[in-house]
Scaffold this motif. Structure first.
Motif, PDB file in Angstrom:
ATOM      1  N   VAL A 285       0.853  -1.191   0.000  1.00 21.89           N
ATOM      2  CA  VAL A 285       0.000   0.000   0.000  1.00 21.89           C
ATOM      3  C   VAL A 285       0.888   1.241   0.000  1.00 21.89           C
ATOM      4  O   VAL A 285       2.086   1.166   0.270  1.00 21.89           O
ATOM      5  CB  VAL A 285      -0.935   0.034   1.229  1.00 21.89           C
ATOM      6  N   LYS A 287      -0.275   4.301   1.627  1.00 18.59           N
ATOM      7  CA  LYS A 287      -0.669   5.194   2.719  1.00 18.59           C
ATOM      8  C   LYS A 287      -0.692   4.433   4.041  1.00 18.59           C
ATOM      9  O   LYS A 287      -1.030   3.253   4.095  1.00 18.59           O
ATOM     10  CB  LYS A 287      -2.056   5.799   2.452  1.00 18.59           C
ATOM     11  N   ASN A 289      -2.740   4.748   6.666  1.00 21.02           N
ATOM     12  CA  ASN A 289      -4.056   4.270   7.097  1.00 21.02           C
ATOM     13  C   ASN A 289      -4.451   2.989   6.362  1.00 21.02           C
ATOM     14  O   ASN A 289      -5.097   2.105   6.926  1.00 21.02           O
ATOM     15  CB  ASN A 289      -5.116   5.360   6.914  1.00 21.02           C
ATOM     16  N   GLN A 290      -4.042   2.874   5.093  1.00 22.45           N
ATOM     17  CA  GLN A 290      -4.289   1.636   4.349  1.00 22.45           C
ATOM     18  C   GLN A 290      -3.485   0.484   4.952  1.00 22.45           C
ATOM     19  O   GLN A 290      -3.964  -0.651   5.030  1.00 22.45           O
ATOM     20  CB  GLN A 290      -3.899   1.821   2.882  1.00 22.45           C
ATOM     21  N   GLN A 293      -5.154  -0.825   8.062  1.00 20.25           N
ATOM     22  CA  GLN A 293      -6.331  -1.627   7.730  1.00 20.25           C
ATOM     23  C   GLN A 293      -5.925  -3.018   7.258  1.00 20.25           C
ATOM     24  O   GLN A 293      -6.570  -4.017   7.597  1.00 20.25           O
ATOM     25  CB  GLN A 293      -7.152  -0.927   6.643  1.00 20.25           C
ATOM     26  N   LEU A 294      -4.852  -3.069   6.488  1.00 18.79           N
ATOM     27  CA  LEU A 294      -4.381  -4.347   5.963  1.00 18.79           C
ATOM     28  C   LEU A 294      -3.700  -5.176   7.043  1.00 18.79           C
ATOM     29  O   LEU A 294      -3.847  -6.398   7.097  1.00 18.79           O
ATOM     30  CB  LEU A 294      -3.406  -4.098   4.802  1.00 18.79           C
TER      31      LEU A 294
END
Length: 355
Positions: A285, A287, A289-290, A293-294
């Motif tokens: 990813v 970013k 924040n991504q 989440q991952l």
């Protein structure tokens, strides 16, 4: 009935193409071997301006497919692998391409223009390939990466003279072995000498960078990959990316692991082994924040925000070009590991994963 008409028309068009029966008449002794320095999964033989391409089984190294390449034959190629698509573009031979996997996976602007003009079509993943659409396009060759799935309509297409070539460049262990596949595309497009010159330049730049970082006193510790499902997938030490990290002057945590395939490790082991790891590559990813989440465990790894790098902001460029431009890949990694080499260096593929 409509499909039958397509096939009848297609078979007439391809009467002059090399079919499966003709391949058995090829005498490799008529050709001289082309020197390959790194690649292990293909062989090239040359006779004047013509070539014989032999594709090898990754396990046995036996010849499993062959293709006669004549300068008098205009190949019409459906290329379902981004890395080889990029090689056609690098050699400025986009006119050979009549099909790709998907427009939204393209980076090369000139190829996109050909797509918009209808000269290149989208065929999707090969597992869903339409026989009628392929017949209508009249390709000579379809290039694709091997997976554990039979090519749809394989026997019908081969009977019509379409060569279905399994490309195993992605299994090559050394970064320069992947790059050497550009010689295949050079042979197919009448640009063999140009391809050889390009490869030599890539090899020279790669080796120059590797030599430059060889004696660096500091070798930062590195982890690569991310959590997918219940496992962390990371390259082995003998994988091409493991070799890239070593040649770029990094100290990869799993550099001593064997084999060319990815490692599947539990998150507990990753956290245990990497409490002092300084750099994290390829989390998938662009970013922060991504990333959270991952992988909710991301904050437990010590790599700072400025020391997590990925190619995700330039995904299409990365997949289209990085496999054969091992020199650019190595330069990016070397400057991540050793920024003092050039504080003003402009990264080709990588950028920090930031909040």
């Amino acid at each position: 009935m409509r499909q039958l008409l397509y096939l009848l028309a297609f078979s007439v068009t391809l009467l002059g193409c090399t079919g499966k029966d003709e391949d058995s008449k090829i005498d490799p002794s008529d050709y001289a071997d082309v020197e390959l320095k790194y690649a292990e999964f293909f062989r090239l033989k040359q006779k004047g301006n013509d070539f014989l391409l032999e594709l090898l089984d990754p396990d046995t190294k036996d010849v499993v497919q062959s293709l006669e390449i004549s300068e008098k034959k205009n190949e019409r190629v459906i290329c379902l692998t981004a890395t080889l698509t990029g090689m056609f573009c690098e050699l400025n031979q986009r006119n050979y391409l009549i099909g790709v996997t998907a427009e939204n996976q393209l980076h090369d602007q000139k190829l996109k223009q050909r797509f918009r003009k209808g000269k290149v079509k989208e065929y999707g993943d090969f597992a869903q390939l339409s026989l009628e659409r392929v017949a209508d396009a009249q390709p000579n060759v379809i290039l694709y990466n091997y997976v554990n799935t039979d090519f749809p309509h394989k026997e019908k297409l081969e009977k019509l003279g379409v060569k279905l070539l399994i490309v195993n460049d992605w299994l090559e262990a050394h970064p320069l072995a992947k790059a050497e596949w550009i010689k295949v595309i050079g042979a197919m497009t009448g640009q063999f000498e140009e391809a050889c010159n390009l490869f030599s330049a890539i090899e020279s730049r790669y080796n120059a960078t590797a030599e430059k970082v060889k004696n660096m006193n500091e070798k930062p510790t590195v982890i690569s990959g991310n959590l997918i499902g219940g496992s962390w997938y990371a390259p082995s030490g003998e994988n091409y990316f493991g070799i890239l990290m070593k040649d770029a002057g990094g100290n990869y945590r799993y550099k001593d692991t064997k084999g060319g395939k990815s490692l599947a490790l539990p998150i507990e082991k990753i956290l245990e082994d990497n409490q002092e790891t300084q750099i994290w590559l390829n989390p998938g990813v662009s970013k922060w924040n991504q990333l959270l989440q991952l992988n909710p465990h991301a904050e437990l790894l010590p790599a700072s925000e400025d020391a997590i790098y990925c190619y995700s902001a330039k995904t299409n460029l990365f997949w289209e070009e990085s496999a054969f431009h091992a020199d650019y890949m190595l330069a990016d990694l070397a400057h991540i590991f050793h920024p003092e080499m050039d504080p003003n260096y402009s990264f080709r593929y990588y950028s920090p994963v930031r909040k």
